[in-house]
Write an enzyme that holds these catalytic residues in place. Structure first.
Site, short mmCIF file in Angstrom:
data_model
loop_
_atom_site.label_atom_id
_atom_site.label_comp_id
_atom_site.label_asym_id
_atom_site.label_seq_id
_atom_site.Cartn_x
_atom_site.Cartn_y
_atom_site.Cartn_z
N GLY A 72 0.81 -1.21 0.00
CA GLY A 72 0.00 0.00 0.00
C GLY A 72 0.85 1.27 0.00
O GLY A 72 0.51 2.26 -0.65
N THR A 73 1.95 1.24 0.71
CA THR A 73 2.80 2.43 0.80
C THR A 73 3.33 2.80 -0.58
O THR A 73 3.26 3.97 -1.00
CB THR A 73 3.98 2.16 1.76
N ASN A 152 -7.83 4.10 8.66
CA ASN A 152 -7.26 2.94 9.34
C ASN A 152 -7.33 3.03 10.87
O ASN A 152 -7.27 2.02 11.55
CB ASN A 152 -5.80 2.74 8.92
N ALA A 201 -2.27 -6.32 -0.06
CA ALA A 201 -2.81 -7.69 0.13
C ALA A 201 -2.84 -8.15 1.58
O ALA A 201 -3.72 -8.91 1.99
CB ALA A 201 -1.97 -8.67 -0.70
N HIS A 202 -1.90 -7.67 2.40
CA HIS A 202 -1.85 -8.23 3.78
C HIS A 202 -2.97 -7.72 4.67
O HIS A 202 -3.13 -8.20 5.79
CB HIS A 202 -0.47 -8.00 4.42
N THR A 238 11.57 -7.23 -11.55
CA THR A 238 11.03 -8.57 -11.81
C THR A 238 9.79 -8.81 -10.98
O THR A 238 9.77 -8.52 -9.78
CB THR A 238 12.11 -9.64 -11.50
N CYS A 326 0.93 1.46 12.58
CA CYS A 326 2.07 1.93 11.78
C CYS A 326 2.88 2.96 12.54
O CYS A 326 4.02 3.23 12.18
CB CYS A 326 1.57 2.52 10.46
#
Ligand code: PLP
Length: 388
Positions: A72-73, A152, A201-202, A238, A326
């Site tokens: 996200g960052t 959040n 995703a986490h 990659t 955070c």
């Protein structure tokens, strides 16, 4: 010690077993580089393409509009810095809100060294941005508005469609950080009416270190990471195939299960809110009462030092967060709580409880009891001993 009660799902969620299982072949067996032409490379490319199809389905967009990131960052940074730099010839003014994640606040602040000016819209006591304030803040040189879908720390859900429409009527690109919203809110990009959207995703039972930025076709974006030209020249490096596969499945599952998750979570959340409000005084439920994430129960207490409370709860098996995880370790009042302009005596005592898959209904009265017992015990201490 009895069973742990994890009430910090907004900080992160455990990888779902089926997501791990889907990822494993691409970590251990099919380890090709999707950019390679040979068969092991093609296999990786196909897996990545299938996962992107799942993600595009959940967002209601085209595969080409997705840029995979490290989380996200990075997605927030790319949206803000990427749009600002691409649009700098038109203007150097950005609008955001006072309660954004630091990924947004620090990325936009960094642009001031490139001649950008940043306006921070205030929020009301419930954490809502006013559409009139946005309208008034837009200028001829505004090139980007970035306002989060859901917060959040306090869970407030913004009227994003209305805000996005105001910006887009003036031809201004609109980004939203939807990192906390998956599995809870509709993230269809056309229904939201936004141009860019960040996910991680986490936060929804997928792997850590994987995210995406949705970029509407036609939106100008300067890349930040330069190299081999992956992600259509928008983010070189990659590809993380296993991570992409994991995120695809986690996002598709969150979408399918959204209604059930909202029902289950909001029931657990309301038990926490009602239980705590019924037992202790000197409490404010932070965030909007109705327009809030189904997972979020957040509070400010008088005569409580939030960090001391979180440590005491941890020792008793309740895992919670003081303000945003955070910022953990920071004793100062979080910028989100400060923006709500609550009475001074509530500011040091902010507690965030976020429910999810790790919880059961039976845990809720126990969590309420443990939390309230600690609050009562701490309030009974002479003030100078409250940090011990
Ligand atoms: N935006 C919001 C609203 C968040 O809650 C977080 C994580 O806490 C982020 C961005 C950053 O996401 P990541 O941890 O994937 O870098």
């Amino acid at each position: 010690m009895s069973e742990l009660i994890y009430l910090d799902h907004s900080a992160t969620t455990a990888l779902a077993p089926e997501v791990l299982a889907a990822m494993m072949p691409y970590l251990a067996e099919h380890t090709g580089n999707p950019s390679s032409v040979h068969s092991v490379g093609r296999r990786a490319r196909q897996a990545s393409a299938d996962a992107r199809e799942q993600m595009a389905g959940a967002l209601g967009c085209q595969i080409e509009e997705l840029v995979m990131t490290s989380g996200g960052t990075e997605a927030d940074n790319l949206a803000i810095v990427g749009v600002a730099r691409a649009m700098a010839v038109r203007g150097r003014h950005i609008i955001t809100s006072e309660i954004e994640h630091h990924a947004v606040l620090h990325a936009s602040a960094a642009l001031t060294t490139e001649g950008f000016e940043v306006t921070h819209l205030p929020v009301d006591r419930d954490g809502l941005v006013s559409p009139d304030d946005l309208r008034a803040a837009l200028r001829d040189d505004t090139v980007l508005v970035t306002i989060m879908l859901a917060n959040n720390e306090i869970g407030t859900v913004q009227p994003i469609r209305e805000l996005a429409d105001i910006a887009r009527e003036r031809g201004v690109t609109f980004h939203t950080d939807a990192v906390q919203s998956v599995g809870q809110l509709d993230i269809n990009v056309d229904i939201l009416g936004i141009d860019l959207l960040s996910l991680s995703a986490h936060k929804f039972y997928g792997p850590r270190g994987v995210g995406l930025l949705y970029v509407r076709r036609g939106v100008a974006l300067a890349p930040m990471i330069l190299g081999g030209g992956q992600e259509q020249d928008r983010r070189s490096g990659t590809e993380n195939v296993a991570g992409t596969v994991g995120m695809g499945l986690a996002l598709a599952t969150a979408q399918t299960e959204r209604e059930d998750r909202v029902l289950t979570s909001s029931t657990l959340r309301d038990r926490l809110i009602e239980g705590i409000e019924a037992r202790v005084g000197g409490v404010i439920v932070t965030g909007h009462r109705e327009r809030r994430l189904a997972t979020n129960a957040s509070f400010c207490f008088t005569d409580i030092q939030a960090d001391a409370l979180v440590i005491s709860l941890d020792l008793d098996g309740v895992e919670a967060s003081a303000g945003s995880a955070c910022n953990s370790g920071a004793v100062e009042v979080s910028h989100v709580i400060a923006a709500l302009k609550l009475p001074q005596e509530y500011l040091a005592g902010s507690l965030r409880l976020t429910v999810g898959a790790a919880n059961t209904p039976e845990q809720m009265p126990r969590a309420v009891d443990i939390i309230c017992s600690h609050i009562e015990r701490m309030r009974a201490l002479p003030p100078r001993n409250r940090l011990t």
